[in-house]
Enzyme design. Structure first.
Site, PDB file in Angstrom:
ATOM      1  N   LYS A   1       0.845  -1.196   0.000  1.00 51.99           N
ATOM      2  CA  LYS A   1       0.000   0.000   0.000  1.00 51.99           C
ATOM      3  C   LYS A   1       0.880   1.245   0.000  1.00 51.99           C
ATOM      4  O   LYS A   1       1.889   1.305   0.715  1.00 51.99           O
ATOM      5  CB  LYS A   1      -0.903  -0.032   1.241  1.00 51.99           C
ATOM      6  CG  LYS A   1      -1.916   1.087   1.342  1.00 51.99           C
ATOM      7  CD  LYS A   1      -2.799   0.874   2.577  1.00 51.99           C
ATOM      8  CE  LYS A   1      -3.845   1.951   2.750  1.00 51.99           C
ATOM      9  NZ  LYS A   1      -4.706   1.698   3.936  1.00 51.99           N
TER      10      LYS A   1
ATOM     11  N   SER B   1      -9.362   1.607   3.282  1.00 48.06           N
ATOM     12  CA  SER B   1      -8.574   2.446   2.394  1.00 48.06           C
ATOM     13  C   SER B   1      -7.584   1.646   1.563  1.00 48.06           C
ATOM     14  O   SER B   1      -7.013   2.160   0.600  1.00 48.06           O
ATOM     15  CB  SER B   1      -7.823   3.495   3.241  1.00 48.06           C
ATOM     16  OG  SER B   1      -6.938   2.873   4.176  1.00 48.06           O
TER      17      SER B   1
ATOM     18  N   SER C   1      -9.547  -0.778   7.505  1.00 47.36           N
ATOM     19  CA  SER C   1      -9.014  -0.775   6.144  1.00 47.36           C
ATOM     20  C   SER C   1      -8.304  -2.054   5.755  1.00 47.36           C
ATOM     21  O   SER C   1      -8.020  -2.272   4.576  1.00 47.36           O
ATOM     22  CB  SER C   1      -8.057   0.410   5.963  1.00 47.36           C
ATOM     23  OG  SER C   1      -8.749   1.630   6.127  1.00 47.36           O
TER      24      SER C   1
END
Length: 599
Positions: A73, A147, A171
């Protein structure tokens, strides 16, 4: 055929053993990305450096993640790659790996690139990005989940074997549910936050996405570790997965199960609860109102202010660089005071006490990972409300310092992916993952690959627990068993000692007790093994009266555990009851054979 090769740990390891080269796997990964035709998955593709890393591996060398492709990420640093947190104006070139990334690369894993996210990790929908929004590979009409959107989609499409996300409010779990994959959110501090752009520093953790629980757990074992440079880092032993079928699991009761009218989701969840019950779990229905009260605090007071602190002066000096929804969420935090923050801490402390009272009677919680699905059209019409609903079962978790794992449980009646999350107290990650392994089912993301058989698990205590053998009144259903359950003890298995013990019904009582003594001319004695939290073990031992004590007991399979033993001096006036083979059989003996000897 490499294009049909599942990117799971076992499948990749077998392929490498048969001669497949890491360069071929990296090439295939980027071919799968091209076929996906989704420009929203990656913010930075690292094809050249991934190929170079593959070539540099040489021959297989026994490292646990040798040649395994993964993605990161883009709020986690990878040396030589930009970190953007989905804000182009924030971008910088990382000069070193984040602590966790370094551990994974040292174990032989290959980074394919950096993936898309909700900007500054603020959101659960995956659409709050200035880059193209990743498409949900299972149903393009629903959000990909945030997210950690790109990280989840990359695994669901079979591009990466596993990925790193982050998890503050869910997330690392919500995208797992929306993409039919596993999302492991460890105990806070188990993974170092060094090299991670914070969203809410006191609540943040790196998380892991994988196709199976077993894969996620192997990654977890490598990723976790104490980092002296991170003040929040904790040494949380990973331990191994084990048979956790006979556990006490708390679930929302009928009145507090919230699915926002999604009857299909409610039915899917209840079906999973029944599977757990069938597997041997004791199900306890709880009023989840206190957990929902905690969840609502995440975007109030102290923790909204903490998100503002993470973004820094950008909110006031460069607000135009922020995604409009991210900006609208954070701006109210500018009006908060230190008094607001402290009032939030006080309220959380009170609510936490209520939640702890509920948790004290169970080993773990099982909840729907999401209460219902959210479509792209719904989030376009209302960027805030649907996002908040997705956090119903996730927002309270880090505020209460729980660990958790989201696991697919098979398709719902309407074909959408079903998912539940197992939650437990800090340090009981192995317990959550072990329960999850017993219910995982259905599709491996959007790949169409066949789900491998679950690992064979044996009963064992988790990290943070001590195995304790009991042979008398502390066994299940007997008068003193509550002394274990009230301290968070959980049943592991029924078995017998090695054939080297004699059992005596001791004088005195009630409660009547047996005494186990190791002797040369002994027999196998039936007993139960329980797991007791280490922090409650001393308290339990302090209450054991003479002539009993805790020693080391040898089991029938040669293993040794702590357990009740009796001093030889305590056998005065006792009756040898070894012939019965165990305390339960002695208690059930015919009335005509009962004696007045204390048990």
């Amino acid at each position: 055929m490499i294009d049909e090769l599942p990117f799971t740990l076992d499948a990749l390891r077998r392929a490498y053993a048969e001669g497949l080269e890491p360069r071929d796997v990296v090439t295939e990964a980027f071919w799968r990305l091209a076929i996906a035709s989704d420009p929203g998955i990656f913010i930075h593709e690292a094809r050249d450096s991934a190929l170079a890393a593959a070539d540099a591996l040489g021959a297989p060398d026994g490292r646990p993640l040798w040649g395994i492709p993964f993605v990161v990420k883009d709020n986690i640093d990878v040396a030589g790659m930009p970190t953007t947190a989905a804000c182009p104006d924030f971008a910088y070139l990382a000069d070193r790996d984040a602590f966790v990334v370094a551990r994974l690369r040292e174990a032989g894993a290959i980074v394919l690139g950096k993936t898309n996210l909700d900007q500054f990790a603020t959101g659960l929908v995956g659409v709050r990005t200035p880059w193209p929004v990743p498409r949900n590979p299972i149903d393009p009409t629903i959000v990909p989940g945030g997210s950690s959107s790109g990280s989840a989609v990359a695994v669901a499409r079979g591009i990466a074997c596993f990925s790193l996300g982050t998890d503050t409010a869910g997330s690392g779990r919500v995208p797992a549910a929306l993409n039919s994959i596993v999302g492991l959110k460890p105990t806070l501090g188990a993974y170092s936050a060094t090299g991670v752009v914070p969203a809410c520093r006191t609540l943040d953790t790196i998380s892991v996405f994988a196709l199976t629980v077993a894969d996620a757990w192997e990654i977890h074992a490598v990723a976790s570790g104490l980092d002296p440079a991170d003040a929040w880092s904790r040494a949380i032993p990973a331990g191994g997965l084990f048979d956790a079928s006979a556990v006490r699991i708390g679930v929302p009761d009928e009145a507090s199960l919230e699915t926002f009218g999604d009857a299909v989701q409610a039915a899917s969840f209840r079906a999973t609860v029944e599977r757990l019950r069938t597997n041997g779990a004791t199900i306890r229905e709880l009023d989840f109102a206190p957990f929902y009260d905690v969840a609502r605090m995440l975007y109030e007071g102290a923790w909204l202010a903490e998100r503002v602190a993470a973004v820094g002066s950008r909110l006031t000096e460069k607000p135009e660089t922020l995604h409009p929804t991210t900006r609208s969420i954070l701006e109210p935090g500018l009006k908060l005071s230190a008094v607001d923050a402290f009032e939030g801490f006080y309220r959380l402390k009170a609510l936490r006490r209520d939640c702890e009272a509920l948790l004290s009677g169970v080993d773990a919680l099982c909840v729907p990972t999401i209460p219902t699905f959210v479509t792209l059209d719904e989030i376009a019409a209302d960027p805030i409300g649907p996002n908040a609903r997705l956090g119903t079962y996730t927002n309270f978790v880090n505020l209460l310092d729980l660990c958790g794992i989201a696991v697919p449980v098979g398709a719902r009646a309407d074909g959408r992916p079903g998912s539940v999350t197992l939650l437990a107290a800090a340090g009981r990650d192995a317990l959550c993952a072990s329960i999850a392994a017993s219910v995982e089912a259905g599709a491996l993301g959007a790949t169409g690959w066949v789900r491998p058989s679950p690992p064979t698990l044996v009963p064992a205590p988790a990290a943070g627990e001590i195995a304790l053998a009991v042979c008398g009144a502390h066994m299940s259903g007997l008068p003193l068993n509550r002394e274990l359950t009230e301290r968070g003890g959980r049943f592991i298995r029924a078995c017998s000692t090695a054939p080297a013990y004699r059992l005596h019904a001791l004088a005195g009582g009630p409660p009547f007790r047996p005494g186990l003594v190791r002797q040369a001319r002994g027999a196998a004695i039936e007993l139960e093994v329980w797991a007791l939290p280490k922090e409650r073990f001393g308290d339990f031992v302090a209450g054991i009266p003479a002539p009993l004590g805790i020693g080391t007991v040898e089991l029938e399979d040669g293993a040794t555990v702590k357990g009740f033993l009796c001093e030889a001096a305590g056998l005065a006036g006792a009756a040898d009851i070894t012939e019965f083979g165990g305390w339960r059989a002695y208690l059930a003996r015919p009335a005509s054979s009962k004696t007045e000897a204390a048990a």
